[in-house]
Design an enzyme around this catalytic site. Structure first.
Site, mmCIF file in Angstrom:
data_model
loop_
_atom_site.group_PDB
_atom_site.id
_atom_site.type_symbol
_atom_site.label_atom_id
_atom_site.label_comp_id
_atom_site.label_asym_id
_atom_site.label_seq_id
_atom_site.Cartn_x
_atom_site.Cartn_y
_atom_site.Cartn_z
ATOM 1 N N CYS A 127 0.221 10.086 12.439
ATOM 2 C CA CYS A 127 -0.247 9.904 10.579
ATOM 3 C C CYS A 127 -2.011 9.215 10.740
ATOM 4 O O CYS A 127 -2.696 9.174 9.597
ATOM 5 C CB CYS A 127 0.024 8.050 10.739
ATOM 6 S SG CYS A 127 -0.082 7.638 11.655
ATOM 7 N N CYS A 163 -6.082 -1.056 -9.284
ATOM 8 C CA CYS A 163 -5.638 -1.211 -8.273
ATOM 9 C C CYS A 163 -6.084 -0.915 -6.238
ATOM 10 O O CYS A 163 -6.239 -1.050 -5.978
ATOM 11 C CB CYS A 163 -3.580 -0.151 -7.781
ATOM 12 S SG CYS A 163 -2.846 -0.628 -6.267
#
Ligand code: SAH
Length: 502
Positions: free
Chosen positions: A441, A79
């Site tokens: 961020c 993934c």
């Protein structure tokens, strides 16, 4: 280097790169090994050789690192969403703390001693799994051609089925299985990326942690038919509505060949248009970060931006609020304000808050949220921060009043990953607030922007990383800058500032 592609070599991992890859050395030559953990000795196969370094794939762990743990998700390597899942959570936190420190030193040019003095310990999660309130599953076909939800396998068009991502809620699985079973029974075709056919593209699930309310939005590659958006729509709605806490089911039409998930519009086909969530204020000065009893309520629609880790968001916003140091009188700008979450937090303790955000829909949400919480001292402006702020500054700069928009006490910024526009930083310096709170961020662009602000007269006071995204390499950071002796420093500031900007 004497090594070439496909060579298998033994290497000890001594460091971690910012993307979470293990770094080892063979005869002084750095080798980047994805999925290897610092402290591991591994067997790795070289995949690409560059002039000064090489990439390799982890083949076998020969001697595991003391920080290596058994990943909970069997799919994690395929993934790729959780780059750090094989590493102990405490060590992940230290990795993030270090990442912020290194960026400030190497990219921001701050002295290591100074950074160490102001850097506070990273705020970790109590439990680093099942923290996400939002899941977006692509729908497609598995290798047998059955409808499946999961993730795309590498660069292929087939889906690896996985309806239980450990970062998301357990209920997601039941919701996805309900949709997939319905699709199989009624022959509803999944979207096929390669030729743009099929109907169901994505399923978006959002859960409000505070109220438990669940929202499901199906992204469809097709318009409404006489009997609804989906064949046998009533049957699907009947089944979904039986799931505990189901509050809203909607569809979004997206017929474009694009990687963008959501279409532009959303239609509610069952229940309410929004779900309701609360964000509580914490006292971040205390070690156990107790709740203060204050909270704000937000309505979330499928298209609204909302932080994905609600428990850590409470800590992040509370930290920003604490760093802002408000006493009830201050004028505050909140740039990149989204749906006004931080602005409304600030408004509870400020005289007046001005929010700026580029997306008109988010500003509409921000105003509705202010009203919902009976907050009257927050005003919102649509536009780019680097355009709105200079405009107001020009208009109000000659005003003497202390509550002037041009002379805020505090400016808070929470920009996207690319950081603040230089024009925006320049006007912030001209406005010269006592304090700037930077919520970031991306610590690399943060470091770049802090350098500009500090060269313009500000000083780093406090820096604290907050882990919003456990098991991934991302880290959020809150920084307090202050400009205490405004008058005393003014001249010096202007000179330094001219050097930087001109
Ligand atoms: N503070 C908010 C949103 C942070 S995300 C929260 O915590 O919820 C960053 C926001 O900046 C996004 O909403 C994005 O739409 C907005 N944005 C991006 N570029 C911008 C710009 N140049 N000026 C103003 N807002 C911008």
């Amino acid at each position: 280097m004497e090594y070439k592609k496909n060579d298998v070599i033994k290497v000890t991992i001594e460091d971690m790169g910012t993307a979470g890859e293990g770094i080892g050395k063979i005869n002084g030559f750095p080798l980047f090994v994805k999925d290897a953990v610092i402290g591991d000795t591994v067997e790795a196969k070289i995949t690409k050789v560059k002039k000064n370094y090489a990439y390799a794939r982890l083949e076998k762990v020969l001697a595991p690192s003391p920080f290596r743990v058994e990943p909970v998700c069997a799919c994690h390597r395929q993934c790729g969403g959780c780059q750090l899942q094989s590493m102990d959570y405490e060590k992940q936190l230290l990795f993030k703390q270090d990442k912020v420190k290194n960026h400030l030193v190497r990219l921001g040019g701050f002295a290591e001693e100074e950074v160490k003095r102001v850097l506070e310990p990273v705020v970790g999660m109590e439990s680093p799994y099942r923290y996400r309130n939002k899941a977006q599953y692509p729908i497609g076909k598995d290798r047998e051609g059955n409808p499946a939800a999961g993730f795309y396998a590498g660069r292929t068009h087939s889906i690896i089925a996985n309806t239980d991502c450990f970062l998301g809620r357990e209920e997601n699985r039941e919701i996805l299985e309900t949709i997939l079973t319905y699709m199989k029974e009624f022959h509803v075709p999944p979207y096929e990326e390669e030729n743009g056919t099929g109907l169901v593209r994505h399923v978006l699930i959002r859960t409000a942690f505070a109220t438990g309310q669940i929202m499901v939005c199906l992204v469809l590659n097709g318009h409404k038919k006489p009997d609804g958006y989906l064949p046998h729509q009533e049957e699907l709605l009947k089944r979904l509505s039986q799931i505990d806490n189901m509050t809203s089911v909607s569809v979004s039409i997206n017929t474009e060949k694009t990687n963008v998930i959501m279409g532009k519009e959303v239609r509610t086909i069952w229940g309410k248009d929004t779900i309701r969530d609360c964000i509580r204020v914490r006292d971040m000065e205390k070690e156990d970060m107790p709740f203060t009893g204050e909270k704000l309520e937000f309505a979330i629609s499928p298209l609204s931006f909302y932080q994905v880790n609600p428990l850590q968001t409470e800590k992040l916003y509370s930290l920003a609020l604490q760093y802002a140091g408000l006493t009830g009188k201050e004028t505050v700008w909140d740039l990149y304000c989204g749906i006004g979450t931080i602005s409304l937090f600030l408004a509870t303790r400020a005289g007046q808050v001005y929010g700026v955000e580029v997306l008109p829909q988010a500003i509409e949400d921000a105003r509705a949220n202010a009203e919902r919480n009976h907050i009257e001292n927050a005003a919102f402006f649509t536009g780019k921060a680097e355009e709105v702020l200079p405009e107001f500054y020009e208009k109000h700069r000659h005003e003497k009043e202390s509550d002037s928009m041009a002379r805020p006490d505090v400016i808070v910024v929470d920009p996207p990953r690319k950081g603040c526009d230089e024009k925006c930083l320049k006007v912030m310096l001209e406005m010269a607030p006592e304090r700037i709170v930077y919520v970031s961020c991306d610590s690399a662009t943060l470091a770049r922007d802090l350098r500009i602000l500090c060269d313009g007269g500000y000083e780093l006071r406090r820096v604290r990383p907050v882990d919003q995204f456990g098991h991934t390499v991302h880290v959020e950071t809150v920084v307090l800058l202050s400009y205490n002796s405004r008058r005393f420093l003014k001249e010096k500031r202007t000179k330094r500032f001219e050097k930087i900007i001109m």
